[in-house]
Design a protein around this motif. Structure first.
Motif, PDB file in Angstrom:
ATOM      1  N   PHE A 202       0.814  -1.216   0.000  1.00  0.00           N
ATOM      2  CA  PHE A 202       0.000   0.000   0.000  1.00  0.00           C
ATOM      3  C   PHE A 202       0.850   1.270   0.000  1.00  0.00           C
ATOM      4  N   LEU A 203       1.881   1.263  -0.823  1.00  0.00           N
ATOM      5  CA  LEU A 203       2.673   2.482  -0.990  1.00  0.00           C
ATOM      6  C   LEU A 203       1.833   3.533  -1.704  1.00  0.00           C
ATOM      7  N   GLU A 204       2.129   4.798  -1.431  1.00  0.00           N
ATOM      8  CA  GLU A 204       1.501   5.882  -2.184  1.00  0.00           C
ATOM      9  C   GLU A 204       1.995   5.806  -3.634  1.00  0.00           C
ATOM     10  N   GLU A 205       1.279   6.516  -4.492  1.00  0.00           N
ATOM     11  CA  GLU A 205       1.568   6.416  -5.922  1.00  0.00           C
ATOM     12  C   GLU A 205       3.026   6.776  -6.264  1.00  0.00           C
ATOM     13  N   LYS A 206       3.478   7.915  -5.712  1.00  0.00           N
ATOM     14  CA  LYS A 206       4.810   8.400  -6.107  1.00  0.00           C
ATOM     15  C   LYS A 206       5.933   7.459  -5.660  1.00  0.00           C
ATOM     16  N   TRP A 272      -0.558  -0.852  -9.537  1.00  0.00           N
ATOM     17  CA  TRP A 272      -1.406   0.211  -8.984  1.00  0.00           C
ATOM     18  C   TRP A 272      -2.885  -0.149  -9.149  1.00  0.00           C
ATOM     19  N   ARG A 279      -7.038  -0.783  -1.693  1.00  0.00           N
ATOM     20  CA  ARG A 279      -6.694   0.516  -1.083  1.00  0.00           C
ATOM     21  C   ARG A 279      -7.956   1.186  -0.558  1.00  0.00           C
ATOM     22  N   GLN A 280      -9.011   1.056  -1.345  1.00  0.00           N
ATOM     23  CA  GLN A 280     -10.269   1.680  -0.949  1.00  0.00           C
ATOM     24  C   GLN A 280     -10.838   1.014   0.309  1.00  0.00           C
ATOM     25  N   ALA A 283      -8.983   2.118   3.381  1.00  0.00           N
ATOM     26  CA  ALA A 283      -9.368   3.444   3.872  1.00  0.00           C
ATOM     27  C   ALA A 283     -10.672   3.341   4.664  1.00  0.00           C
TER      28      ALA A 283
END
Ligand code: TYM
Length: 321
Positions: A202-206, A272, A279-280, A283
Motif C-alpha cells: 500500500f505504498l503511495e503512488e509516487k 497500482w 486501497r479503498q 481506507a
C-alpha cells in the motif's frame, strides 16, 4: 473440515512476496475450512527492539490483511502474544528438540552467514513456530517456499513427541503454490524485508512509481532484443497482468525497440490498478478506529479456546497436570 493456519512476522510492512506467497492463498483457504491467521509478534522480538514499531507493524498487518480480503466472519485473525500458552508448550517441546536440527535451520544459518550474532530466541525459532502450528491441531499451513523447512521440522518434532508421550499432536502439511514459489524483489533476489528489496502493498503512488523504476536491469540498449525469461519485471508483471498483456510484454522484449523504462511503467500501472479496490477497502476500515481491535479481540478468544485444549492434553501427556 480441515483447519488451516499461517502467520506473518511484524518486522516491517507487508510486501508483494507476502501477498502472493501467503496472504492470497490464505484468503482463498478461508472458504475451505476453519482458517486461523496470526501476527507473529513473539517471533518479531528476535530481531525487532522498538516497542512503538512493533505495535505499528502488528496493527498494519491486521489492517492490510483485512483490506486484502481476509473476512473475519470466516477466518480468525489474532496476535500470537494473545495466546501466551505457546510459550509454555515451546519450552516443553524444546526439551525434546535435538540441537543439530536447529543448527541446520536455514534462517539461523543465514544469520550466522551474515555475521549477526544469533540470540537464543532466534535459534529456538523453529520450535516456537512448530508450536504455533501444533497448538491449533492444524491440518494445512499455507506458506511461501522459504517456510517449507520449518513445517518439515514441525512434523519431525510432532512425530518425536508422539513417539515419546503417545499420540498428542496432529501432523500438518505445508501448502505451497507452484506458480508463486518465490516472488523476486527489486534486485531479482527473493523479495525480503532483510534484503531491502521489497515492494510494499500500500505504498503511495509516487514512492511506488519510484520503486518500480528502480528495478535493477542490465544495460541492453533500447533497440536491442531483450530476454524476457530472465527478468524480474516480467516475473512480477505476470502476477498482476492478464495473460494476453504478459504475452505482449514478452514479445516486445524479444522484438527490441522498447526500453526497460517503458516496461517498468506498464508494471507500475498493473500493480497500482490491482491494489486499487483493496486501497479503498483499507481506507474504509481505517475510518473505524475500533474495527481492527475488535477483530483481534474476537480472534484471540477463539485461539485461546483451541490452545487451552491442547495445552491441557500436553500437560497431561508429560505428567505436569
Ligand atoms: P514471514 O513474515 O517472513 O513471511 C510471511 C509469509 O510470506 C511468505 N513470503 C514469501 N513468499 C514468496 N515469495 C517471497 N519473496 C516471500 N517473502 C515472504 C513467507 O513464506 C510466509 O509464508 N516464520 C514465519 C512466520 C510464522 C509462521 C508460523 C508461518 C511464525 N509461525 C506458523 C506459518 C505457521 C515468517 O517469518 O514469515
Amino acid at each position: 473440515m480441515p483447519r488451516i493456519l499461517s502467520g506473518i512476522k511484524p518486522t516491517g510492512k507487508l510486501h508483494i512476496g507476502n501477498y502472493f506467497g501467503m496472504m492470497r492463498p490464505a484468503i482463498d483457504w478461508q472458504d475451505k475450512g476453519e482458517a486461523l491467521y496470526f501476527i507473529a509478534d513473539y517471533h518479531a522480538l528476535t530481531t525487532l527492539r522498538d516497542p512503538k514499531l512493533l505495535k505499528e507493524y502488528s496493527r498494519g498487518i491486521a489492517l492490510d490483511f483485512l483490506a486484502c480480503g481476509l473476512d473475519p466472519a470466516k477466518a480468525t485473525l489474532f496476535k500470537q502474544s494473545d495466546v501466551p500458552q505457546v510459550c509454555e508448550l515451546t519450552w516443553i517441546l524444546s526439551t525434546l528438540t535435538p540441537m543439530p536440527m536447529l543448527e541446520n535451520a536455514h534462517a539461523y544459518k543465514a544469520h550466522i552467514m551474515r555475521g549477526i550474532t544469533p540470540n537464543v530466541g532466534l535459534f529456538a525459532y523453529p520450535v516456537l513456530m512448530a508450536i504455533d502450528i501444533l497448538i491449533y491441531d492444524s491440518d494445512i499451513v499455507p506458506v511461501g517456499r522459504d517456510q517449507k523447512q520449518h513445517v518439515e521440522i514441525t512434523r519431525d518434532l510432532a512425530v518425536k513427541f508422539n513417539q515419546t508421550f503417545g499420540d498428542t499432536f496432529k501432523l500438518p502439511t505445508p501448502s505451497i503454490l507452484p506458480d508463486v514459489e518465490t516472488i523476486p524483489g527489486l534486485d531479482g533476489q527473493k523479495m525480503s524485508k532483510s534484503y531491502d528489496n521489497t515492494i510494499e502493498l500500500f505504498l503511495e503512488e509516487k514512492p511506488l512509481r519510484k520503486k518500480i523504476m528502480g528495478i535493477v536491469t542490465d544495460s541492453t540498449p533500447i533497440e536491442a532484443s531483450k530476454d524476457p525469461t530472465n527478468s524480474a519485471i516480467v516475473e512480477l508483471y505476470r502476477l498482476f497482468a492478464s495473460p494476453s498483456d504478459v504475452v505482449q510484454m514478452e514479445s516486445d522484449f524479444r522484438a527490441g525497440g522498447v526500453g526497460y523504462g517503458d516496461f517498468k511503467k506498464r508494471l507500475f500501472e498493473a500493480i497500482w490498478n490491482y491494489f486499487g479496490p483493496m486501497r479503498q477497502r483499507r481506507a474504509e476500515i481505517q475510518a473505524d478506529p475500533n474495527y481492527v481491535d475488535q477483530v483481534l479481540a474476537r480472534g484471540a478468544e477463539r485461539a485461546n479456546e483451541l490452545a487451552n485444549a491442547t495445552l491441557s492434553r500436553v500437560r497431561q501427556a508429560v505428567g505436569l497436570s
